[in-house]
Design an enzyme around this catalytic site. Structure first.
Site, PDB file in Angstrom:
ATOM      1  CE  LYS A  77      -3.829   1.663   2.707  1.00  0.00           C
ATOM      2  NZ  LYS A  77      -4.638   1.475   4.093  1.00  0.00           N
ATOM      3  CB  SER A 152      -7.891   3.238   3.225  1.00  0.00           C
ATOM      4  OG  SER A 152      -7.282   2.639   4.184  1.00  0.00           O
ATOM      5  CB  SER A 176      -7.997   0.379   6.083  1.00  0.00           C
ATOM      6  OG  SER A 176      -8.896   1.639   6.035  1.00  0.00           O
TER       7      SER A 176
END
Lengths: 476, 481
Positions: A77, A152, A176
């Site tokens: 990420k 996210s 997330s």
């Protein structure tokens, strides 16, 4: 979109030269290219990844130990700092930022021979549940391109679901990792708070942030967790890993005491999700698990509590993005306007919203009424979970009340977006491990996630339960 | 001036702890000789993803400070974030102990005008320093040096227990000695290792008046002057019928006055919150006891010891202070060695105070090993080979000499400083003086005893000061019979 083979098999093939690290990296890179339209990967690290692959192949030729994850390509990420690679946290604030050091998790993966091939999309600064807050565009859901991939860590979940890589790293502050994994039909693992070092990961809510892997199999996740977990002198909140490690999981369903959280199965839960959860519970019961309902009344306050504590920590953690040393910087005639313009220009709407909420709840005169009270509620929730875990090995429920929603359908309604977190935030407030396991699809063929939570430091047991479910019952 | 006003003074002192590395990072903490921004790592720079890691050495020093302040540290203390924006504060917040400090309570006691004065300590907390900003005159830019960012500080907050500029000065001086002797800080005031904020108010009643805070004083003298100035200013404001405004002021040393910097209404809301990156600091009694056992002697220990050796405060205070200012000189160790050798302590103290310290203050002392020098000089006096006047000169010469091998006796010989104690040589000189001063000799013999002093002086002059005066006196008296 075929998934990769089990990571243990991939590594065995690399070590026995049946395949090469270079071939694996080339495959991952071509996957990135192939699924470009989904926008799951925002930075590709082609030359460094190919270089590392060649090095690992050379090590194997020279009979050096290439590590537990030799040649395995992965994605991180884009809030993980990777040396020499642009790290943006999905925000214009950090566009073009090249970090001079990297995350402990990346260091550990690289030391084990894994190869980072790129960075995945996320809501800016990990604020959001759909990647619609990303300054690099939304990530499309691999099952339905008109829908969000969740967030996210939407880029990481979508990339794994698309089969770009065997696993990807995500961060989970309020769900997330688990929520996008549920939306994309993959397994997302949020470990016990402190089990994986946060050093070198752009902070969101420091007392809530957990780092974990997203993949497709329990063994793969366990292997990655085994590599990245443990005490790190760069993060004072880290803890020792289980002395047994996380390999060679015990997978038993029989005799497990499973508590179904009553508050997670209320009216807001979509009927298809309710049905899927019920049928999994029946299957678990058939295999000898002891299933009971448990009420955790304080969880109804969890979301409110979370949306006070998290923005408070966010407002503090985002203070360093001031345009003075790195990142987005706006010209101004004086110091005050240099701050105002840089922060106004660099941060997006959601970051600003959370900074304002955070500053409000921390300001003198409101601290006791909001922040302090939220901490009291947090303690109450922790106590309630501890109490429940005296009777149950695992607590379960859905990950989300709905499946992946249409792009744009919630973006102007932050509260309804926040409501999607209501079943995931408790695990972060309590600091316990929690996982999202795919258990089928709804009438629109959209994946449904099943959430399993375990007591602190029972990560090994939790991963064992996932393995048992994947092996013993056909969940998909 | 209206003397009905009672001033009340409380003092906050920032002490820079002498750790090897910074409070929350592994960067070197000694910025004295470093180029700007060379002692900065990803934590000090506030890079994304960087986390503070507590330096245990700072904990040991804070425990030592607590013991020096005559209290025991808290077994649990926590860190908080204090938010404000400034370019020399990279993270946008300072890490400090707002809610649960490491030290609660304690006291500082000192002698002032013959009385023991006690100032209570409210609290003391650990915090990290900000960097240093400079604003070059006439330029459209400022400079930031982050070498100091993250340096560990202990902020010691006193109760408002002082009531005069003299008390304020004596308090900060004693605090300095306590921290120095406990080994907590280098306490180099010139380098800003100790900085003082003085809170001053005046009132005619028991109710305290509105206070001003004068910040960033870096000398005992400026503390005394700023307090005196504030007392005078506030009384003048009140006497002219105006009100004191709660504000922050600064000290202008050139103008010798305090200057308003910031009104209370402009103060920041620091939005304090517990720092989630740092677990509570937990210690136990065994840990404290172990540090207590290894604590170096306190100023009071030395005061009592010197008193027992017959040295009163007029001698012990300057010695204790100089020993703190110049630990490398080892003045107190010298005294102990002298006392063990049964040598004349008062003579040594006199030499140190009148000769050694002034030279040390001016940075002129070159030699490192003083004990041999002082012992030899003392022995020369005991042997009657050196006069006390010449001893001072000899010490002053050798202390500043770059020749580390200077031997007191050899040096005295080479420079004709030795006392003439040879009877036959002295007799010759005495006889010469008697022969050349017929008038004085006759006066003495006719009963003018006081002329003897003149004759001794003549012999001393003739011997260029090297004659042993008491032998000269005996010889003269004998020969003039």
């Amino acid at each position: 979109m075929p998934y990769w083979e089990p990571i243990l098999d991939i590594v065995a093939n690399v070590k026995s030269s049946k395949t090469s690290a270079l071939e694996l990296v080339q495959k991952a890179l071509s996957n990135i290219e192939k699924y470009k339209e989904y926008n799951s990967v925002i930075t590709t690290l082609e030359s460094s990844a190919l270089g590392r692959a060649e090095q690992i192949d050379k090590d194997i030729e020279e009979h050096k130990d290439p590590g537990l994850l030799a040649g395995v390509p992965f994605l991180a990420k884009d809030n993980f700092l990777v040396l020499g690679a642009e790290t943006t946290a999905g925000s214009n604030m950090l566009r073009g930022f090249i970090p001079p050091y990297q995350a402990t998790a990346i260091n550990k993966l690289e030391a084990a021979g894994a190869i980072c091939v790129g960075k995945t999309n996320l809501d800016a600064f990990a604020h959001g549940g759909s990647t619609e807050n990303s300054d690099f565009g939304v990530t499309l859901n691999p099952i339905d391109k008109t829908r969000v991939s969740g967030g996210s860590s939407g880029g990481s979940a979508a990339a794994v679901a698309l089969g770009i890589v065997p696993f990807a790293l995500g961060t989970d502050t309020g769900g997330s990792i688990r929520q996008p994994s549920a939306f994309c039909g993959v397994v997302g693992y949020k470990p016990t708070y402190g089990l994986v070092s946060r050093s070198g990961v752009v902070a969101m809510g420091s007392s809530l942030d957990s780092i974990g892997p997203i993949g497709t199999r329990s063994d793969d996740l366990a292997l990655v967790l085994d590599v990245i977990s443990g005490r790190d002198e760069l993060d004072a909140t880290t803890i020792e890993k289980n002395p047994l490690g996380y390999l060679g999981l015990n997978s038993v369903i029989k005799g497990q005491r499973i508590g179904v959280v009553k508050e997670f199965l209320g009216n807001g839960v979509a009927p298809d999700i309710r049905k899927a959860v019920d049928s999994v519970l029946d299957l678990l019961k058939d295999k000898g698990a002891q299933i009971d309902e448990v009420s955790l009344p304080s969880t109804s306050l969890a979301l409110v509590c979370y949306y006070i504590i998290c923005p408070a920590e966010v407002s503090s953690n985002l203070s360093r993005y001031d345009g003075q040393r790195y990142g987005y910087s706006s010209n101004a005639d004086d110091l005050e306007h240099s701050y105002l313009n840089s922060r106004a220009g660099g941060f997006g709407k959601e970051a600003k919203r959370r900074i304002m909420i955070g500053n409000f709840v921390l300001s003198s005169g409101y601290y006791d009424a909001y922040y302090k009270k939220a901490q009291t509620v947090r303690t109450k929730i922790i106590n309630e979970f501890n109490q429940a875990f005296m009777n149950f090995d695992f607590l379960v429920g859905p990950v989300t009340p709905i499946t992946a929603f249409k792009i744009g359908s919630k973006i102007d309604d932050p509260v309804s977006m926040y409501l999607a977190d209501e079943m995931t935030v408790s695990a972060n407030l309590v600091g316990i491990p929690s996982v999202s396991v795919p258990i089928g699809v709804d009438t629109d063929k959209l994946p449904i996630g099943f959430q399993i939570m375990a007591p602190q430091n029972k990560d090994r047991e939790l991963l064992g339960m996932v393995k048992a479910m994947q092996e013993e019952i056909d969940v998909s | 001036m209206n003397s009905d006003y009672i001033p009340t003074i409380g003092i906050e002192c920032h002490v820079q702890l002498k750790t090897q590395t910074k409070l929350f990072s592994g960067s070197n903490n000694d910025a004295r000789l470093a180029e700007p921004n060379t002692l900065v790592n990803h934590i000090d720079f506030g890079l994304p993803g960087s986390l503070p890691v507590f330096n245990r050495q700072a904990l040991n020093l804070a425990v030592q400070a607590a013991l020096a302040l005559k209290t025991r540290p808290q077994l649990s203390s926590t860190f908080d974030r204090k938010h404000y924006f400034y370019p020399d504060l990279p993270m946008g917040y300072q890490i400090t102990q707002y809610d649960q400090p490491i030290i609660i309570g304690g006291k500082v006691e000192f002698l002032l005008n013959g009385n023991i004065k006690t100032v209570k300590i409210t609290r003391a907390h650990l915090e990290s320093d900000a960097g240093k900003s400079t604003h070059p005159e006439g330029q459209n830019y400022s400079l930031v040096d982050l070498n100091r960012a993250g340096t560990p500080l202990l902020e010691i907050v006193s109760e408002p227990d002082m009531h005069s500029p003299e008390e304020a000065k004596a308090y900060v001086k004693e605090l300095y000695l306590l921290m120095r002797y406990a080994g907590v800080s280098e306490c180099d005031l010139f380098q800003g290792n100790m900085r003082f904020d003085v809170n001053v108010s005046v009132s005619k009643t028991d109710e305290l008046g509105t206070r001003s805070e004068t910040k960033n004083l870096n000398s005992f003298r400026s503390v005394e002057k700023a307090v005196a100035y504030e007392i005078k200013r506030q009384i003048e404001v009140l006497e002219s019928g105006n009100k004191i405004i709660q504000e922050t002021r600064g000290w202008n040393d050139a103008k010798q006055k305090t200057i308003s910097q910031r009104k209370k209404e402009d103060a920041n809301d620091y939005r304090y919150m517990p720092d989630p990156d740092l677990p509570p600091l937990l210690i136990d009694d065994d840990f404290i006891d172990k540090i207590e056992k290894e604590m170096p002697p306190t100023p009071d220990y030395w005061r009592n010891l010197l008193k027992s050796l017959g040295l009163g405060p007029e001698i012990s205070e300057p010695l204790i202070e100089a020993n703190a200012d110049y630990p490398e000189a080892g003045y107190l160790d010298l005294l102990i060695s002298f006392s063990e050798q049964n040598r004349d302590l008062k003579m040594l103290a006199n030499w140190i105070i009148n000769t050694d310290i002034p030279l040390q203050k001016n940075g002129l002392v070159k030699i490192q090993e003083r004990l041999v020098l002082y012992s030899e000089t003392n022995q020369l006096i005991l042997d009657g080979k050196l006069s006390s006047t010449n001893a001072k000169q000899l010490l002053a010469d050798i202390l500043v000499s770059t020749d580390q091998h200077n031997n007191a006796q050899e040096y005295a010989e080479k420079n004709s400083l030795l006392q003439q104690s040879d009877i036959s040589m002295l007799s010759t000189t005495v006889e010469k003086v008697i022969a050349n001063n017929e008038k004085a000799v006759n006066e003495y013999r006719s009963g003018e005893i006081k002329v003897l002093g003149f004759l001794i002086g003549q012999v001393m002059a003739e011997s260029k000061g090297t004659a042993n005066p008491s032998m000269v006196k005996d010889l003269l008296v004998n020969k003039l019979k």
